[in-house]
Design a protein around this motif. Sequence first.
Motif, PDB file in Angstrom:
ATOM      1  N   PHE A 159       0.807  -1.217   0.000  1.00 49.91           N
ATOM      2  CA  PHE A 159       0.000   0.000   0.000  1.00 49.91           C
ATOM      3  C   PHE A 159       0.846   1.277   0.000  1.00 49.91           C
ATOM      4  O   PHE A 159       0.303   2.382  -0.017  1.00 49.91           O
ATOM      5  CB  PHE A 159      -0.913   0.016   1.234  1.00 49.91           C
ATOM      6  N   HIS A 160       2.164   1.131   0.047  1.00 42.91           N
ATOM      7  CA  HIS A 160       3.003   2.322   0.114  1.00 42.91           C
ATOM      8  C   HIS A 160       2.991   3.052  -1.220  1.00 42.91           C
ATOM      9  O   HIS A 160       3.144   2.438  -2.278  1.00 42.91           O
ATOM     10  CB  HIS A 160       4.448   1.944   0.485  1.00 42.91           C
ATOM     11  N   PRO A 161       2.823   4.385  -1.208  1.00 39.22           N
ATOM     12  CA  PRO A 161       2.760   5.138  -2.469  1.00 39.22           C
ATOM     13  C   PRO A 161       4.101   5.264  -3.180  1.00 39.22           C
ATOM     14  O   PRO A 161       4.143   5.582  -4.368  1.00 39.22           O
ATOM     15  CB  PRO A 161       2.247   6.515  -2.025  1.00 39.22           C
ATOM     16  N   ARG A 162       5.203   5.033  -2.475  1.00 39.22           N
ATOM     17  CA  ARG A 162       6.535   5.148  -3.075  1.00 39.22           C
ATOM     18  C   ARG A 162       7.225   3.797  -3.030  1.00 39.22           C
ATOM     19  O   ARG A 162       7.045   3.024  -2.095  1.00 39.22           O
ATOM     20  CB  ARG A 162       7.385   6.185  -2.321  1.00 39.22           C
ATOM     21  N   SER A 163       8.058   3.529  -4.024  1.00 42.53           N
ATOM     22  CA  SER A 163       8.770   2.254  -4.084  1.00 42.53           C
ATOM     23  C   SER A 163       9.821   2.193  -2.991  1.00 42.53           C
ATOM     24  O   SER A 163      10.277   3.221  -2.470  1.00 42.53           O
ATOM     25  CB  SER A 163       9.443   2.084  -5.457  1.00 42.53           C
ATOM     26  N   ILE A 164      10.236   0.988  -2.663  1.00 41.26           N
ATOM     27  CA  ILE A 164      11.261   0.804  -1.637  1.00 41.26           C
ATOM     28  C   ILE A 164      12.580   1.426  -2.060  1.00 41.26           C
ATOM     29  O   ILE A 164      13.330   1.944  -1.230  1.00 41.26           O
ATOM     30  CB  ILE A 164      11.447  -0.706  -1.318  1.00 41.26           C
ATOM     31  N   ASP A 165      12.880   1.430  -3.363  1.00 42.21           N
ATOM     32  CA  ASP A 165      14.126   2.035  -3.838  1.00 42.21           C
ATOM     33  C   ASP A 165      14.125   3.542  -3.603  1.00 42.21           C
ATOM     34  O   ASP A 165      15.133   4.110  -3.155  1.00 42.21           O
ATOM     35  CB  ASP A 165      14.324   1.748  -5.331  1.00 42.21           C
ATOM     36  N   ASP A 166      13.001   4.190  -3.895  1.00 40.91           N
ATOM     37  CA  ASP A 166      12.911   5.637  -3.672  1.00 40.91           C
ATOM     38  C   ASP A 166      13.023   5.962  -2.186  1.00 40.91           C
ATOM     39  O   ASP A 166      13.702   6.915  -1.795  1.00 40.91           O
ATOM     40  CB  ASP A 166      11.581   6.174  -4.212  1.00 40.91           C
ATOM     41  N   ARG A 167      12.360   5.161  -1.352  1.00 38.96           N
ATOM     42  CA  ARG A 167      12.401   5.419   0.081  1.00 38.96           C
ATOM     43  C   ARG A 167      13.796   5.164   0.639  1.00 38.96           C
ATOM     44  O   ARG A 167      14.246   5.869   1.542  1.00 38.96           O
ATOM     45  CB  ARG A 167      11.361   4.545   0.799  1.00 38.96           C
ATOM     46  N   HIS A 168      14.479   4.169   0.099  1.00 42.04           N
ATOM     47  CA  HIS A 168      15.837   3.881   0.576  1.00 42.04           C
ATOM     48  C   HIS A 168      16.781   5.035   0.240  1.00 42.04           C
ATOM     49  O   HIS A 168      17.609   5.433   1.076  1.00 42.04           O
ATOM     50  CB  HIS A 168      16.352   2.594  -0.058  1.00 42.04           C
ATOM     51  N   LYS A 169      16.650   5.595  -0.956  1.00 42.32           N
ATOM     52  CA  LYS A 169      17.492   6.737  -1.339  1.00 42.32           C
ATOM     53  C   LYS A 169      17.246   7.926  -0.418  1.00 42.32           C
ATOM     54  O   LYS A 169      18.178   8.641  -0.043  1.00 42.32           O
ATOM     55  CB  LYS A 169      17.209   7.127  -2.792  1.00 42.32           C
ATOM     56  N   ALA A 170      15.986   8.131  -0.062  1.00 42.38           N
ATOM     57  CA  ALA A 170      15.655   9.244   0.833  1.00 42.38           C
ATOM     58  C   ALA A 170      16.112   8.986   2.261  1.00 42.38           C
ATOM     59  O   ALA A 170      16.416   9.926   3.010  1.00 42.38           O
ATOM     60  CB  ALA A 170      14.145   9.492   0.807  1.00 42.38           C
ATOM     61  N   ALA A 171      16.181   7.709   2.650  1.00 37.77           N
ATOM     62  CA  ALA A 171      16.548   7.366   4.029  1.00 37.77           C
ATOM     63  C   ALA A 171      18.053   7.323   4.245  1.00 37.77           C
ATOM     64  O   ALA A 171      18.523   7.494   5.376  1.00 37.77           O
ATOM     65  CB  ALA A 171      15.941   6.014   4.406  1.00 37.77           C
ATOM     66  N   ARG A 172      18.821   7.085   3.195  1.00 38.01           N
ATOM     67  CA  ARG A 172      20.277   6.938   3.348  1.00 38.01           C
ATOM     68  C   ARG A 172      20.950   8.144   4.030  1.00 38.01           C
ATOM     69  O   ARG A 172      21.844   7.947   4.866  1.00 38.01           O
ATOM     70  CB  ARG A 172      20.930   6.675   1.992  1.00 38.01           C
ATOM     71  N   PRO A 173      20.545   9.376   3.724  1.00 32.91           N
ATOM     72  CA  PRO A 173      21.191  10.511   4.412  1.00 32.91           C
ATOM     73  C   PRO A 173      20.955  10.555   5.912  1.00 32.91           C
ATOM     74  O   PRO A 173      21.591  11.353   6.617  1.00 32.91           O
ATOM     75  CB  PRO A 173      20.548  11.730   3.717  1.00 32.91           C
ATOM     76  N   LYS A 174      20.064   9.705   6.423  1.00 34.85           N
ATOM     77  CA  LYS A 174      19.782   9.689   7.858  1.00 34.85           C
ATOM     78  C   LYS A 174      20.705   8.732   8.614  1.00 34.85           C
ATOM     79  O   LYS A 174      20.545   8.555   9.830  1.00 34.85           O
ATOM     80  CB  LYS A 174      18.320   9.290   8.096  1.00 34.85           C
ATOM     81  N   ARG A 175      21.646   8.102   7.922  1.00 35.89           N
ATOM     82  CA  ARG A 175      22.544   7.166   8.613  1.00 35.89           C
ATOM     83  C   ARG A 175      23.397   7.921   9.622  1.00 35.89           C
ATOM     84  O   ARG A 175      23.837   9.043   9.377  1.00 35.89           O
ATOM     85  CB  ARG A 175      23.415   6.404   7.609  1.00 35.89           C
ATOM     86  N   ARG A 176      23.626   7.296  10.757  1.00 37.98           N
ATOM     87  CA  ARG A 176      24.378   7.951  11.828  1.00 37.98           C
ATOM     88  C   ARG A 176      24.851   6.927  12.851  1.00 37.98           C
ATOM     89  O   ARG A 176      24.430   5.767  12.830  1.00 37.98           O
ATOM     90  CB  ARG A 176      23.526   9.018  12.523  1.00 37.98           C
TER      91      ARG A 176
END
Length: 267
Positions: A159-176
Amino acid sequence: MVVLVDASDSQMAVLADLVESLSAADATLNAMMAARDGMLALAGRVAVDIARQGAHPDRGDMTIRAVAAEIGQRLRVSDRTIERRIGDASWLVDGFPAVWQAQAAGRISSAHARVIIDAGSHLEDDAVRAAYAAAVLPFAEVESPNRLRPIANRIAERFHPRSIDDRHKAARPKRRVWTADTDDGMADLHVHAPAVLIHAMMDRLSQMAHRLREENQKAKRDATTAGIPFDADDRTVDEIRADLIADLVLTGTPTGHDTTDTLLTEI
C-alpha cells in the motif's frame, strides 16, 4: 498433545476450563486497554479544542501538557509519559479505527495493534490505512505478534505510495552513529545505516566469533585430554562479537575514507 496422554479426564476438564477462562480474561484486558486508549485520545481532543478556543499559537502543545499533568497526577505517572500515551492512543483511535475496534472486541491484543501500527505508520491517506488494516487484521486474529510483524510489513509495502528504492534513497542521508550510557560503567553503540551493510557487519562478526569460540573450545579439549594446564577462554559468542567490533574499530584503519593528507589513519 502427546505430553498430556497421561492426564485424567478430570484434569483435562480443569485444563479446558482454565484455557477458556484465561482466554476470556485476556479478551477483557485487551478491551479495557482499548477503552483506556479511547479515553486518552478523547483527552487529547479536549486539549486541542481548548487550545482552539483560545487561539493558542502552539496548536495545543501546552494545553496537552497541562491535561497530561492533570491525568498523570491522578494516575501517579509522569506528565511526559501521559503525553506520549495520548499521542499513541490518538494515532490508534483516529489513524487505525478498525484496529482499535478489533482490540476493543477482544479479537487482538495491544501488542498486535502496536505491530500493525508500526508497519503502517508511513501510510498517510485515511483510505489507504483502512484498506491496509482490513488486509492485515485477519492475520492478526490468528498469529502471534512476532509472527504477525513480517506479514504486516509485507502487506504495508503493497500500500506504500513510493517504491522501496525511492524510500531507501531518501533514508540513506539519515545514517548515523550514536552512543547511550547505561548502568555499571557500560554503554551502547548504535549504528543506523543501510540494512544490507548492517546485516553484513553482523554476519561477519558472527562468523569470526563462532570461529574463534570453536578454536577456543578445541584448545580446551586438547589441553584437558593431554592433562596440560590451560587458561580457558570461555567468552560467549555475544562477548566475543562485542570484543571484536571494539578491536576492529579501535585498531583498524579507514582505508576507504582517508583525508587527502592521509592523516585520518593517524587518529
